[in-house]
Design an enzyme around this catalytic site. Structure first.
Site, PDB file in Angstrom:
ATOM      1  CG  ASP A  76      -7.503  -0.316   9.958  1.00 60.67           C
ATOM      2  OD1 ASP A  76      -8.284   0.028  10.841  1.00 60.67           O
ATOM      3  OD2 ASP A  76      -7.881  -0.895   8.922  1.00 60.67           O
ATOM      4  CE  LYS A  91     -10.012   3.311   7.491  1.00 63.70           C
ATOM      5  NZ  LYS A  91     -10.440   2.008   6.947  1.00 63.70           N
ATOM      6  N   GLY A 119       0.775  -1.243   0.000  1.00 67.17           N
ATOM      7  CA  GLY A 119       0.000   0.000   0.000  1.00 67.17           C
ATOM      8  C   GLY A 119       0.805   1.292   0.000  1.00 67.17           C
ATOM      9  CG  ASP A 155      -5.761  -3.757  -1.343  1.00 66.71           C
ATOM     10  OD1 ASP A 155      -5.397  -3.320  -0.238  1.00 66.71           O
ATOM     11  OD2 ASP A 155      -6.032  -4.959  -1.543  1.00 66.71           O
ATOM     12  NE  ARG A 163      -2.385  -3.021  -3.870  1.00 61.15           N
ATOM     13  CZ  ARG A 163      -2.368  -3.267  -2.558  1.00 61.15           C
ATOM     14  NH1 ARG A 163      -2.270  -2.274  -1.697  1.00 61.15           N
ATOM     15  NH2 ARG A 163      -2.455  -4.498  -2.097  1.00 61.15           N
ATOM     16  CG  PHE A 205     -13.757  -0.754   2.555  1.00 58.24           C
ATOM     17  CD1 PHE A 205     -12.562  -0.633   1.844  1.00 58.24           C
ATOM     18  CD2 PHE A 205     -14.151  -2.012   2.972  1.00 58.24           C
ATOM     19  CE1 PHE A 205     -11.783  -1.731   1.561  1.00 58.24           C
ATOM     20  CE2 PHE A 205     -13.386  -3.133   2.683  1.00 58.24           C
ATOM     21  CZ  PHE A 205     -12.199  -2.988   1.975  1.00 58.24           C
ATOM     22  CB  VAL A 206     -10.421   4.903   2.600  1.00 58.06           C
ATOM     23  CG1 VAL A 206     -11.406   5.819   3.293  1.00 58.06           C
ATOM     24  CG2 VAL A 206      -9.405   4.359   3.590  1.00 58.06           C
ATOM     25  CD  GLU A 233       1.918   0.731   7.094  1.00 60.55           C
ATOM     26  OE1 GLU A 233       1.470   0.857   5.949  1.00 60.55           O
ATOM     27  OE2 GLU A 233       1.827  -0.322   7.738  1.00 60.55           O
ATOM     28  CG  ASP A 234      -1.248   1.981   2.954  1.00 63.65           C
ATOM     29  OD1 ASP A 234      -0.862   1.524   4.050  1.00 63.65           O
ATOM     30  OD2 ASP A 234      -1.886   1.310   2.138  1.00 63.65           O
TER      31      ASP A 234
END
Ligand code: PRP
Length: 183
Positions: free
Chosen positions: A106, A134, A47, A162, A168, A155-156, A102-103
């Site tokens: 979570d 998040k 990601g 992805d 992506r 849900f991003v 990091e993307d």
């Protein structure tokens, strides 16, 4: 009409222009903070690749970078909290100033594991730069020093993130239509 990836997006949450502007700001801040120390970035596959590619091109200091991949034992990671190393770094991080890229943070499980690994390997310092945070989903404490955007628990996808390995390549971050993932 030809179906488009964008048809599955309910809402654009962060536009391409907003991402670009924020990446520039983060890069300026990181360039200032590491002006005295050589910086080694660790990108978390897959990601973070797009974010890392844009970020490094805005940094004005010399940097090196490497990649690592982390995954779960089976499909149950989110409940078991067990993560494992899928692809290790190519280079040693010993005595280096490391910035994990990091993307999204979570549950925090991936970051927690990575911080532990990099500290065990005696990095001189370890910080984190995450495009998205998040916090609503956090299960273990994990804080990034540099955060692009704080996002709600939707849900991003896009800009590296992805759903079933797709989306992506969207240039923005959007919320996926619930009917796409059966939500
Ligand atoms: C995603 C994301 C982070 C991690 C964050 O990776 O890129 O690495 O999950 O989640 P956490 O805070 O709950 O641990 P994923 O395993 O989906 O792989 P990908 O980067 O290849 O999409």
């Amino acid at each position: 009409m030809t179906p488009s990836l964008a048809d599955d997006i309910a809402e654009v949450l962060i536009s391409e222009a907003a991402i670009e502007a924020r990446v520039r700001e983060l890069a300026a801040e990181i360039s200032r903070d590491y002006a005295e120390n050589s910086l080694h970035l660790v990108g978390v596959l897959r990601g973070a690749t797009i974010f890392l590619a844009d970020l490094v091109r805005r940094l004005t200091i010399p940097v090196t970078f490497d990649f690592i991949a982390i995954s779960s034992y089976g499909a149950d990671t989110r409940s078991t909290g067990i993560v494992r190393l899928v692809k290790d770094l190519d280079e040693s991080v010993e005595s280096r100033h490391v910035l994990i890229v990091e993307d999204v943070v979570d549950t925090g499980l991936t970051l927690n594991y990575l911080l532990e690994v990099l500290r065990q390997r005696k990095a001189a310092s370890v910080e984190v730069c995450a495009l998205l945070d998040k916090p609503a989903r956090r299960r273990v404490s994990a804080a990034a020093k540099y955060v692009g955007f704080t996002v709600p628990d939707a849900f991003v996808v896009g800009y590296g993130l992805d759903y079933a390995q797709r989306y992506r390549n969207l240039p923005y971050i959007g919320a996926l239509r619930p009917e796409v993932y059966g939500g």
